[in-house]
Write an enzyme that holds these catalytic residues in place. Structure first.
Site, PDB file in Angstrom:
ATOM      1  N   ASP A   1       0.881  -1.182   0.000  1.00  0.00           N
ATOM      2  CA  ASP A   1       0.000   0.000   0.000  1.00  0.00           C
ATOM      3  C   ASP A   1       0.915   1.227   0.000  1.00  0.00           C
ATOM      4  O   ASP A   1       2.023   1.146  -0.524  1.00  0.00           O
ATOM      5  CB  ASP A   1      -0.934  -0.036   1.210  1.00  0.00           C
ATOM      6  CG  ASP A   1      -2.261   0.684   0.961  1.00  0.00           C
ATOM      7  OD1 ASP A   1      -2.216   1.838   0.500  1.00  0.00           O
ATOM      8  OD2 ASP A   1      -3.336   0.121   1.233  1.00  0.00           O
TER       9      ASP A   1
ATOM     10  N   HIS B   1       1.487   1.986  -3.254  1.00  0.00           N
ATOM     11  CA  HIS B   1       0.431   2.782  -3.884  1.00  0.00           C
ATOM     12  C   HIS B   1       0.872   4.216  -4.101  1.00  0.00           C
ATOM     13  O   HIS B   1       0.329   4.918  -4.944  1.00  0.00           O
ATOM     14  CB  HIS B   1      -0.846   2.728  -3.049  1.00  0.00           C
ATOM     15  CG  HIS B   1      -1.515   1.395  -3.086  1.00  0.00           C
ATOM     16  ND1 HIS B   1      -2.708   1.145  -2.439  1.00  0.00           N
ATOM     17  CD2 HIS B   1      -1.158   0.226  -3.670  1.00  0.00           C
ATOM     18  CE1 HIS B   1      -3.057  -0.117  -2.642  1.00  0.00           C
ATOM     19  NE2 HIS B   1      -2.133  -0.694  -3.378  1.00  0.00           N
TER      20      HIS B   1
END
Length: 551
Positions: free
Chosen positions: A297, A331
């Site tokens: 992430d 991310h």
């Protein structure tokens, strides 16, 4: 190297921006960075072996390690040594004045026995929530550290679900054979029936006023822990360690002061849901340097609480230095939000390399968050193979709206309106992205006063500015696959495009849209390289474009 004149110019810009913040906020610049205090420890060393710990990968060493830490702290502190070996353990709680030193070739491996982790009141994405106790934690401590060259492994795969699409066929077969249960459609693996039940029924982990932790006992398996959580701690050092395989976020300093994270290696699988690398939340005076991250992430993320609860906490993340870091999957490379309701300010990002992240510099929020994010500076950022945008601002995080570009024209500005302003990015190179720059504010609160200069990007698309104000793009080179348009502007004002270089024979240089678009200044740009200079649509007027020849 940047010459002295340019450096002084940046310092002046930073000082001017900071001076607008208000009384009581320190004025920093590239030549006057925040100071981070370091912990200091006694040389006394305690070996966990002397408290009964055994490095055989079978003995559960929870009590021995915690006893060693407690004993050391009670005697005034020092070093607790974990020598080479495979050390199986349950949750470890840090104590004042203790440096937990994990030696090279030492692997601190956290047990898969979930009964060893107590149900606690923690924080999930900025709000009070029921969680399993973190493998490593500390609360209200001072002068603490985790150092060495060893490995801390959170055994995260026993905690999290995974989708079939995220694994290879052989990996999926191995996962299914390991135990657990499948979703009814056979496309998601869950660690247990309890996890599946909580997930498929959307059970909330948030703790409401008056609600007891016992009410979450039947979904305990679903409440994944962050690997390391430090709450309200002062003078913290994390150095040299490899932190990997966390159940959720990896490193989470919360409401801490003077924290240094140096030369860490942080790794989570790319399929790890909420598998962030470092989440600095409501902390003051921090440094992240020389770290390598490869996570599932956001990599390095700035947070400060969510919505009303975050605004009531009222603790911005501020006065930070982030430099000399390498980031692979994630991310975003450097991220602010979306839980930033307490604000963020005075953060300097320098000499970082992003390779293969979804986005590069990523800023995200949504109506209802509130908070002010300002005085963020980044320079000497080098990116390769960015999946989406190299530089990204979006105030519609996880919001769906019409694909034709129509947005909810809410005129209301209140405590829930997020504010992003006063940022300066320079000396940025990106080879490979879907879009070079994307900035989308709110109609009632544009993203404001963003200066980007000395930027070179090879991308599919160029620049898109929506509900932006006071954006300056200076000395920008765009090598794009799409030639129509190079720059898209929608309902934005006071936009300066200075010395924009782009591919010859592009179809259209600029698309100007919206009746709220005003004062676009174009200078030192050879627009004759495009077949058409500009089009004006959706109420935009030609007089909104001000052209100056320049040199």
């Amino acid at each position: 190297m940047m010459n002295q004149t340019r450096l002084l110019g940046i310092a002046l810009f930073a000082s001017l921006a900071f001076s607008a913040v208000g009384q009581g906020n320190a004025k920093y610049s590239w030549t006057n960075l925040p100071f981070i205090q370091q912990p200091v420890f006694k040389k006394d060393t305690v070996n966990v072996v002397n408290f009964g710990a055994r490095p055989d990968g079978v003995t559960l060493n929870t009590k021995s390690i915690n006893d060693a830490i407690t004993s050391c702290s009670k005697k005034g502190g020092g070093v607790v040594l974990i020598p080479p070996g495979l050390w199986l353990t349950g949750p470890i709680e840090l104590k004042n004045n203790v440096n937990l030193h994990i030696s090279e070739s030492a692997l601190l491996y956290f047990t898969a026995d979930k009964t060893q982790y107590a149900l606690v009141a923690g924080v999930y994405e900025g709000k009070t929530a029921a969680r399993n106790q973190s493998p490593i934690s500390g609360t209200n401590l001072e002068n603490i550290a985790i150092t060495g060259k060893g490995v801390v492994d959170g055994n995260g795969d026993v905690w999290r679900a995974v989708h079939k699409s995220q694994l290879t066929e052989s990996e999926w077969k191995e996962k299914v054979a390991s135990g657990g249960v499948l979703k009814d459609d056979g496309k998601t693996w869950y660690p247990s029936e309890q996890f599946k039940a909580a997930s498929t029924t959307n059970r909330s982990m948030l703790v409401k006023p008056g609600q007891s932790l016992s009410e979450f006992a039947d979904m305990k398996d679903f409440l994944r822990p962050n690997l390391l959580v430090l709450t309200n701690c002062k003078k913290v050092l994390l150095e040299g360690i490899t932190f990997q395989n966390s159940g959720a976020w990896c490193l989470h300093p919360l409401m801490c002061q003077n924290i240094t994270m140096r030369n860490l290696r942080i790794k989570n699988p790319d399929y790890a849901h909420n598998g962030d690398g470092i989440d600095v939340e409501s902390c003051a005076n921090f440094m992240i340097e020389g770290c390598v991250l490869d996570v599932g992430d956001d990599a390095i993320c700035i947070k400060s609480g969510k919505d009303e609860e975050g605004r009531k906490r009222g603790m911005p993340t501020e006065n930070g230095i982030i430099r000399n870091n390498i980031i692979y999957k994630g991310h975003g490379g450097f991220v602010v939000g979306s839980e930033m309701s307490g604000g963020a300010r005075n953060i300097f990002v320098q000499n970082c390399t992003f390779m293969g992240t979804d986005k590069g510099l990523r800023f995200k929020s949504v109506r209802g968050r509130g908070g002010v994010v300002e005085n963020i500076y980044a320079k000497d950022i080098f990116m390769k193979d960015i999946v989406q945008e190299a530089i990204f601002f979006d105030m519609y995080y996880f919001v769906k709206f019409a694909t034709d570009g129509e947005r909810d024209m809410s005129p209301v500005v209140n405590e829930g309106t997020p504010v992003f302003r006063n940022m300066h990015f320079e000396n940025i190179v990106c080879n490979g992205a879907e879009k070079a720059v994307f900035i989308r504010g709110l109609p009632e609160m544009p993203v404001e006063n963003i200066r980007i200069e000395n930027l070179v990007v090879r991308a599919s698309k160029g620049v898109e500015l929506i509900d932006a104000k006071g954006v300056m793009l200076n000395n920008i080179k765009l090598v794009t696959e799409s030639k129509n348009p190079i720059v898209f502007i929608d309902n934005s004002s006071n936009i300066t495009l200075d010395k924009i270089d782009f591919d010859k024979d592009s179809d259209l240089f600029m698309s100007v849209n919206g009746d709220r678009t005003t004062h676009i200044t174009l200078t030192k740009t050879d627009v004759s390289k495009a077949k058409k200079e500009a089009v004006f649509q959706k109420g935009a007027l030609e007089k909104s474009l001000i052209k100056k020849a320049g040199k």
